[in-house]
Design an enzyme around this catalytic site. Structure first.
Site, PDB file in Angstrom:
ATOM      1  N   SER A  76       0.641  -1.240  -0.089  1.00 42.39           N
ATOM      2  CA  SER A  76      -0.054   0.128  -0.137  1.00 42.39           C
ATOM      3  C   SER A  76       0.914   1.264   0.106  1.00 42.39           C
ATOM      4  O   SER A  76       1.885   1.461  -0.980  1.00 42.39           O
ATOM      5  CB  SER A  76      -0.943  -0.076   1.133  1.00 42.39           C
TER       6      SER A  76
ATOM      7  N   HIS B 179      -7.373  -5.734   0.516  1.00 37.75           N
ATOM      8  CA  HIS B 179      -6.361  -4.900   0.695  1.00 37.75           C
ATOM      9  C   HIS B 179      -5.766  -5.587   2.067  1.00 37.75           C
ATOM     10  O   HIS B 179      -4.532  -5.066   2.497  1.00 37.75           O
ATOM     11  CB  HIS B 179      -6.703  -3.566   1.047  1.00 37.75           C
TER      12      HIS B 179
ATOM     13  N   ASP C 219      -9.894  -5.353  -3.832  1.00 35.19           N
ATOM     14  CA  ASP C 219      -9.319  -4.358  -3.103  1.00 35.19           C
ATOM     15  C   ASP C 219     -10.280  -3.016  -3.266  1.00 35.19           C
ATOM     16  O   ASP C 219     -10.517  -2.436  -4.061  1.00 35.19           O
ATOM     17  CB  ASP C 219      -7.931  -4.017  -3.397  1.00 35.19           C
TER      18      ASP C 219
END
Lengths: 333, 272
Positions: free
Chosen positions: B149, B250, B216
């Site tokens: 991320s 995610h 995600d």
């Protein structure tokens, strides 16, 4: 039993005679009569003599090898059956060392033999045919190198639109449309996918080869079971796995196909030299951009049979197979 | 450069440790996690730097990602720093989840009141490697970087801004440069934008692996823009394999699922 075809007579004055120009692998009966002015004696007892066979002929394009073994195939060289074959091998010496080990494998029943060898060496292999008369002369020898995995392409599996270079390692899909009469499909040829199989890889362990392509050619490269559907497309069924390249006007697309399914991925640099790494024991088939040493994708599959390398061209173009190469370290981490 | 050991747990035959030190770049106490594989007892090992995402500390990766078995197998040290300076008492630093504490974005801030402490880029690329190489059994010429991320993006920018420093990079999901770093004032937005950096990259060849969960929520909300990065890397011939993983989101469950692939990707270069 053999029917005597002809009777040969030789007249001699001595009590011995050398008979020459006999046929190979043939049984002869020999007998003697004595002649004087009165006439000819009854025949002596017959002696049976079996001549040795003709030497076999190794079929170069049907031999393959890998680091730990070689598969040798030959023609018998004799019209009539022989009892068995002897395969003989000697090492021509590794780098630096001088050694000439000779090994014989006897009582080989058929015209092929899978021989266990050691990696990174070079061998001379020849074959003799054997019958009750004894062994034939040696066949012409074949040189086998156990660096990497080496195989020829099986011409009898090639789609009619494929042609092959003289050395047998480059395939071409030409632009011209073949007349229908030329599209004669044999039992073993691919009929839809313009594909060809490589020779079977019949040895467990790790195998590596590379495929050279260009920027524009659409291709599929991978492996397939021997019985993969000849009217199917590589990767579209459960008996084949392949990397596929599709060229669109704006970009390159890649699929890694098995059973018609592919993961969704993007590759930014088009590979022009693809490394294919097969590991039977781990059950993996991996693809690499060999020039960049970049891993592209790995299939995880429990192979229940040995497989053939497979190649197809989806648009006019060419591809070249490079094999007999030592697998780079990064391919089997 | 004194290190204080905070914790040590035997793990996968090696040791998962956490240390604390006074950071000169960030002007506060910082913790980092370090996994030492069994091989580190006898040999110098290469180092993989892992950058975590928003709201993480040095704990998330070492407790949730399952990286230690693969690190032990390949003989790689994994260093996971915290994601921002802590306890600096800057006004507003704890107001948002995606800005300030736990959200350093791996940039060097240029605006007040952030610029004194928020220098995560220099911390990760300069101070931390020096500290690690001085105190552990490392091969200083073999390091690579990875992240998730915000950290995935951080890994990309560290690699692109330092040609030749990192042998290879990989990331799971790279957040596009948020508006936030502009507030921190990391120079112009393009100074820390992976897509812009890739367009002007010239250095030794990289080999980038990117995994993105198809489910995600940040992807569907257009907070991540992988297509831009892929287009630029295709144009500039920067080798990338980008994989869209169906069903994955995610979370650290996603990281855990592919961490072995990523460590293997790094091992190829670190152990060559």
């Amino acid at each position: 039993m053999m029917t005597p075809l002809q009777i040969y007579k030789v007249k001699v004055k001595e009590t011995h005679c050398t008979v020459t120009d006999l046929l190979h692998n043939a049984q002869y009966e020999l007998w003697v009569t004595a002649t004087n002015t009165t006439g000819i004696s009854p025949a002596s007892e017959k002696a049976l003599y079996m001549t040795v066979p003709s030497p076999p002929a190794i079929k170069q394009r049907e031999c393959s090898s890998c680091p730990e073994a070689a598969l040798i195939r030959w023609e018998s060289g004799n019209t009539n059956p022989v009892d068995s074959y002897i395969v003989e091998l000697s090492e021509t010496g590794t780098v630096g060392a001088e050694s000439n080990i000779t090994e014989s494998i006897v009582a080989v029943p058929t015209c092929q033999c899978l021989i266990q060898l050691q990696a990174g060496r070079q061998y001379l292999i020849s074959v003799r045919a054997v019958n009750i008369g004894g062994p034939s002369d040696r066949s012409d020898a074949i040189t086998i190198s156990t660096t990497g995995t080496f195989f020829y392409l099986l011409e009898d599996t090639a789609h009619p639109c494929l042609s092959m270079s003289e050395d047998g390692f480059t395939i071409f899909y030409g632009d011209e449309e073949l007349p229908i009469t030329a599209m004669a499909f044999e039992d073993n040829t691919f009929t839809r996918c313009v594909a060809i199989l490589g020779d079977l890889i019949p040895v467990r362990g790790r195998h590596y080869w590379e495929v050279e392509v260009d920027d524009e050619t659409e291709f599929r490269v991978g492996v397939a079971y021997e019985d993969t559907e000849r009217d199917g497309y590589l990767g579209a069924n459960g008996s084949s796995w392949c990397m596929r390249h599709i060229r669109t006007p704006s970009r390159h697309k890649y699929e890694f196909l098995h059973n018609g399914w592919s993961p969704d991925l993007r590759i930014t640099v088009h590979p022009v030299r693809i490394g294919v790494a097969l590991d039977y024991d781990r059950g993996t088939l991996s693809f690499f951009n060999a020039n960049l040493e970049q891993h592209l994708h790995t299939f995880h599959c429990r192979f229940h049979n040995y497989v053939h390398p497979c190649f197809s061209l989806d648009n006019p173009g060419a591809l070249t197979v490079h094999n007999g190469i030592q697998a780079p370290d990064y391919t089997f981490i | 450069m004194a290190l204080t050991q905070v914790s040590s747990n035997k793990c996968a035959g090696g040791f998962q440790k956490v240390f604390e030190h006074d950071s000169t770049e960030l002007k506060c106490k910082m913790k980092f996690a370090i996994y030492l594989p069994p091989k580190a007892e006898t040999d110098k090992c290469p180092v993989l730097y892992w950058l975590s995402g928003l709201t993480c500390t040095e704990q998330n990766f070492i407790t949730k990602a399952g990286s230690q078995l693969a690190a032990a197998e390949h003989g790689i040290i994994i260093v996971a720093p915290d994601t921002s300076p802590r306890g600096c008492n800057i006004e507003g630093e704890d107001e948002s989840w995606d800005f300030g504490t736990g959200a350093g974005f791996y940039v060097n801030a240029t605006q007040d009141p952030w610029k004194t402490n928020y220098r995560m880029y220099s911390y990760v690329t300069e101070e931390l490697p020096k500290l690690i190489n001085a105190n552990f059994s490392t091969d200083p010429d073999r390091m690579s970087i990875s992240g998730h991320s915000m950290g995935g993006h951080g890994a990309l920018i560290c690699a692109l801004k330092n040609p030749g420093k990192y042998k290879v990079t990989s990331c799971r999901v790279c957040v596009r440069p948020h508006l936030r770093p502009v507030r921190l004032g990391g120079g112009s937005p393009s100074a820390y934008d992976a897509t812009v950096l890739a367009a002007s990259y010239s250095g030794p060849q990289l080999d980038i692996l990117i995994d993105q969960g198809r489910d995600d929520q940040f992807l569907s909300a257009s907070q991540l823009l992988p297509d831009n990065l892929i287009a630029v890397c295709s144009e500039k011939k920067i080798p990338v394999v980008f994989r869209l993983q169906p069903g994955y989101d995610h979370s650290y469950f996603f990281i855990y699922s592919f961490i072995n692939d990523h460590i293997k990707h790094h091992a190829k270069y670190l152990n060559a």
